[in-house]
Design a protein around this motif. Structure first.
Motif, short mmCIF file in Angstrom:
data_model
loop_
_atom_site.label_atom_id
_atom_site.label_comp_id
_atom_site.label_asym_id
_atom_site.label_seq_id
_atom_site.Cartn_x
_atom_site.Cartn_y
_atom_site.Cartn_z
N GLY A 34 -1.46 -50.44 6.48
CA GLY A 34 -0.29 -51.26 6.68
C GLY A 34 0.98 -50.44 6.63
N THR A 35 2.11 -51.12 6.56
CA THR A 35 3.41 -50.46 6.57
C THR A 35 4.16 -50.77 5.29
OG1 THR A 35 3.45 -50.85 8.96
CG2 THR A 35 5.50 -50.15 7.94
N CYS A 36 4.82 -49.77 4.74
CA CYS A 36 5.64 -49.94 3.54
C CYS A 36 6.83 -50.83 3.89
CB CYS A 36 6.12 -48.58 3.03
SG CYS A 36 7.22 -48.69 1.61
N PRO A 37 7.07 -51.89 3.10
CA PRO A 37 8.18 -52.79 3.41
C PRO A 37 9.55 -52.18 3.15
CG PRO A 37 7.10 -53.47 1.40
CD PRO A 37 6.29 -52.35 1.96
N VAL A 38 9.64 -51.09 2.39
CA VAL A 38 10.93 -50.48 2.05
C VAL A 38 11.32 -49.40 3.05
CG1 VAL A 38 12.20 -49.20 0.29
CG2 VAL A 38 10.63 -51.02 -0.38
N CYS A 39 10.42 -48.41 3.26
CA CYS A 39 10.79 -47.27 4.10
C CYS A 39 10.14 -47.31 5.49
CB CYS A 39 10.45 -45.96 3.41
SG CYS A 39 8.70 -45.69 3.17
N GLY A 40 9.07 -48.06 5.67
CA GLY A 40 8.48 -48.24 6.99
C GLY A 40 7.39 -47.27 7.38
N ILE A 41 6.93 -46.37 6.47
CA ILE A 41 5.86 -45.47 6.85
C ILE A 41 4.51 -46.15 6.63
CG2 ILE A 41 7.25 -43.45 6.28
CD1 ILE A 41 5.35 -42.98 3.92
N THR A 42 3.46 -45.56 7.18
CA THR A 42 2.12 -46.13 7.10
C THR A 42 1.50 -45.81 5.74
OG1 THR A 42 1.85 -45.82 9.47
CG2 THR A 42 -0.15 -46.17 8.20
N ILE A 43 0.89 -46.84 5.14
CA ILE A 43 0.17 -46.69 3.87
C ILE A 43 -1.31 -46.96 4.14
CG2 ILE A 43 -0.13 -47.55 1.54
CD1 ILE A 43 2.73 -48.49 1.57
N ASN A 44 -2.16 -46.05 3.69
CA ASN A 44 -3.61 -46.23 3.77
C ASN A 44 -4.18 -46.29 2.37
OD1 ASN A 44 -4.03 -46.13 6.60
ND2 ASN A 44 -3.66 -43.95 6.53
N ARG A 45 -5.13 -47.20 2.18
CA ARG A 45 -5.82 -47.29 0.91
C ARG A 45 -7.32 -47.42 1.19
NH1 ARG A 45 -5.43 -51.68 -3.99
NH2 ARG A 45 -7.01 -50.67 -5.23
N ILE A 46 -8.11 -46.57 0.59
CA ILE A 46 -9.56 -46.60 0.76
C ILE A 46 -10.13 -47.66 -0.18
CG2 ILE A 46 -11.71 -45.31 0.55
CD1 ILE A 46 -10.07 -42.81 1.23
N LEU A 47 -10.87 -48.61 0.38
CA LEU A 47 -11.41 -49.73 -0.38
C LEU A 47 -12.85 -49.51 -0.82
CD1 LEU A 47 -10.02 -52.61 1.83
CD2 LEU A 47 -9.06 -51.72 -0.30
#
Length: 50
Positions: A34-47
């Motif tokens: 998804g995208t960080c709501p503050v700075c706008g870069i992509t965030i990935n999280r391994i589930l």
């Protein structure tokens, strides 16, 4: 369908809640992307494995 996840933003250096989609990587792991709501870069999280 967008879900809410919590992940670490590398640019903000803080944990953020973000809207994202669950995808399966080439190695077979589920990832929330998804995208960080503050700075706008992509965030990935391994589930975990699919």
């Amino acid at each position: 369908m967008a879900e809410t996840f919590e992940g670490y933003c590398v640019k903000c250096k803080d944990k953020r809640h973000y809207q994202g989609e669950v995808r399966v990587s080439d190695s077979g792991r589920r990832m929330a992307r998804g995208t960080c709501p503050v700075c706008g870069i992509t965030i990935n999280r391994i589930l975990g494995k699919a």
